[in-house]
Design a protein around this motif. Structure first.
Motif, mmCIF file in Angstrom:
data_model
loop_
_atom_site.group_PDB
_atom_site.id
_atom_site.type_symbol
_atom_site.label_atom_id
_atom_site.label_comp_id
_atom_site.label_asym_id
_atom_site.label_seq_id
_atom_site.Cartn_x
_atom_site.Cartn_y
_atom_site.Cartn_z
ATOM 1 N N GLU A 112 0.828 -1.210 0.000
ATOM 2 C CA GLU A 112 0.000 0.000 0.000
ATOM 3 C C GLU A 112 0.864 1.262 0.000
ATOM 4 N N VAL A 113 1.982 1.237 0.715
ATOM 5 C CA VAL A 113 2.916 2.367 0.676
ATOM 6 C C VAL A 113 3.399 2.580 -0.761
ATOM 7 N N ALA A 114 3.784 1.501 -1.436
ATOM 8 C CA ALA A 114 4.245 1.609 -2.823
ATOM 9 C C ALA A 114 3.132 2.140 -3.731
ATOM 10 N N THR A 115 1.903 1.696 -3.507
ATOM 11 C CA THR A 115 0.766 2.186 -4.295
ATOM 12 C C THR A 115 0.566 3.682 -4.073
ATOM 13 N N GLN A 116 0.649 4.117 -2.819
ATOM 14 C CA GLN A 116 0.497 5.549 -2.537
ATOM 15 C C GLN A 116 1.609 6.365 -3.193
ATOM 16 N N HIS A 117 2.827 5.858 -3.172
ATOM 17 C CA HIS A 117 3.926 6.559 -3.832
ATOM 18 C C HIS A 117 3.646 6.685 -5.325
ATOM 19 N N THR A 118 3.196 5.604 -5.942
ATOM 20 C CA THR A 118 2.886 5.623 -7.375
ATOM 21 C C THR A 118 1.796 6.648 -7.670
ATOM 22 N N GLN A 119 0.763 6.687 -6.832
ATOM 23 C CA GLN A 119 -0.319 7.661 -7.037
ATOM 24 C C GLN A 119 0.177 9.088 -6.889
ATOM 25 N N GLU A 120 1.051 9.343 -5.917
ATOM 26 C CA GLU A 120 1.580 10.694 -5.735
ATOM 27 C C GLU A 120 2.412 11.132 -6.937
ATOM 28 N N VAL A 121 3.249 10.233 -7.466
ATOM 29 C CA VAL A 121 4.049 10.572 -8.650
ATOM 30 C C VAL A 121 3.131 10.824 -9.848
ATOM 31 N N ALA A 122 2.128 9.973 -10.044
ATOM 32 C CA ALA A 122 1.199 10.152 -11.162
ATOM 33 C C ALA A 122 0.445 11.475 -11.047
ATOM 34 N N THR A 123 0.053 11.842 -9.836
ATOM 35 C CA THR A 123 -0.633 13.128 -9.634
ATOM 36 C C THR A 123 0.289 14.277 -9.988
ATOM 37 N N TRP A 124 1.553 14.207 -9.576
ATOM 38 C CA TRP A 124 2.514 15.257 -9.918
ATOM 39 C C TRP A 124 2.673 15.359 -11.440
ATOM 40 N N LEU A 125 2.846 14.231 -12.110
ATOM 41 C CA LEU A 125 3.035 14.257 -13.554
ATOM 42 C C LEU A 125 1.808 14.814 -14.273
ATOM 43 N N GLY A 126 0.621 14.553 -13.727
ATOM 44 C CA GLY A 126 -0.605 15.049 -14.345
ATOM 45 C C GLY A 126 -0.911 16.501 -14.039
ATOM 46 N N THR A 127 -0.261 17.059 -13.031
ATOM 47 C CA THR A 127 -0.579 18.438 -12.632
ATOM 48 C C THR A 127 0.628 19.373 -12.641
ATOM 49 N N HIS A 128 1.786 18.885 -13.065
ATOM 50 C CA HIS A 128 2.988 19.729 -12.948
ATOM 51 C C HIS A 128 2.873 21.033 -13.735
ATOM 52 N N HIS A 129 2.067 21.062 -14.783
ATOM 53 C CA HIS A 129 1.910 22.314 -15.542
ATOM 54 C C HIS A 129 1.135 23.368 -14.770
ATOM 55 N N ASP A 130 0.480 22.980 -13.680
ATOM 56 C CA ASP A 130 -0.233 23.938 -12.830
ATOM 57 C C ASP A 130 0.721 24.680 -11.893
ATOM 58 N N TRP A 131 1.966 24.232 -11.838
ATOM 59 C CA TRP A 131 2.957 24.810 -10.925
ATOM 60 C C TRP A 131 3.903 25.737 -11.681
ATOM 61 N N PRO A 132 4.492 26.717 -10.994
ATOM 62 C CA PRO A 132 5.487 27.579 -11.650
ATOM 63 C C PRO A 132 6.678 26.749 -12.135
ATOM 64 N N GLU A 133 7.326 27.242 -13.169
ATOM 65 C CA GLU A 133 8.449 26.526 -13.789
ATOM 66 C C GLU A 133 9.556 26.192 -12.789
ATOM 67 N N GLU A 134 9.768 27.044 -11.792
ATOM 68 C CA GLU A 134 10.825 26.768 -10.807
ATOM 69 C C GLU A 134 10.561 25.458 -10.070
ATOM 70 N N TRP A 135 9.289 25.084 -9.908
ATOM 71 C CA TRP A 135 8.970 23.814 -9.259
ATOM 72 C C TRP A 135 9.200 22.650 -10.203
ATOM 73 N N TRP A 136 9.037 22.847 -11.514
ATOM 74 C CA TRP A 136 9.344 21.760 -12.460
ATOM 75 C C TRP A 136 10.818 21.433 -12.362
ATOM 76 N N ARG A 137 11.651 22.499 -12.356
ATOM 77 C CA ARG A 137 13.101 22.292 -12.297
ATOM 78 C C ARG A 137 13.528 21.694 -10.958
ATOM 79 N N SER A 138 12.762 21.920 -9.912
ATOM 80 C CA SER A 138 13.115 21.432 -8.576
ATOM 81 C C SER A 138 12.637 20.012 -8.316
ATOM 82 N N SER A 139 11.759 19.518 -9.170
ATOM 83 C CA SER A 139 11.262 18.156 -8.975
ATOM 84 C C SER A 139 12.272 17.160 -9.534
#
Length: 194
Positions: A112-139
């Protein structure tokens, strides 16, 4: 300037592990830790569950000491819950517990921990354009392959954890602009090669 509080971490034992090792309970606890206090109804809406279900699982988490009432919030019969600790430490000896139910709970917990990690990464990849560019470079989404002994892998893990913990002391004061909650996942495991 005062020192930031040391995070309160709960080490799992066979009894508490069996109380936590349920996918919805783990998601509820994670939400309370990362997003702050909430009611059973708010969590039900967030996770697409009935409030009866979230209420039951919150009471189970409370019975095992993972969550507690947040009496400073709400009004009337509205019951708010908060996480009782900042994190959970998994003891690897749980995988070798003589009770098969504990070993099964350990497997479920880790998956379940691994599943939650996968979901968090997928959420970031699906929403990274909502964040300022400095956060893209910092991820970061990197992987490395090293040849190590088990002792070296353990030493590397401990050093990485110590480095991450050292950044708690650098946390900007509340109200600082441009601050976001940052999640870090570390995964280190041996891989069989042909």
């Amino acid at each position: 300037m005062s020192e930031p509080p040391t995070p309160k971490v709960r080490t799992l034992d066979p009894h508490s592990l069996r109380g936590l090792a349920h996918p919805l309970r783990m998601r509820l606890l994670s939400s309370l830790r990362h997003d702050g206090p909430a009611t059973a109804s708010q969590l039900a809406e967030k996770f697409g569950e009935s409030s009866g279900s979230t209420s039951y699982h919150l009471r189970q988490l409370a019975a095992h000491g993972f969550v507690e009432d947040d009496p400073g919030r709400g009004k009337g019969r509205e019951r708010w819950w908060k996480a009782a600790a900042d994190g959970t430490r998994f003891d690897d000896t749980l995988f070798a517990d003589p009770d098969p139910a504990v070993r099964g709970a350990a497997d479920l917990f880790i998956h379940e921990v691994a599943t939650q990690h996968t979901q968090e990464v997928a959420t970031w990849l699906g929403t990274h354009h909502d964040w300022p560019e400095e956060w893209w470079r910092s991820s970061d989404l990197s992987d490395f392959t090293l040849r190590l002994t088990a002792t070296q892998a353990f030493e590397l893990k401990e050093k990485v954890h110590a480095l991450i913990e050292s950044y708690r002391d650098l946390a900007p004061p509340p109200g600082t602009e441009g601050v976001a909650q940052v999640r870090l996942h570390t995964h280190a495991f041996p891989r069989a090669t042909d």
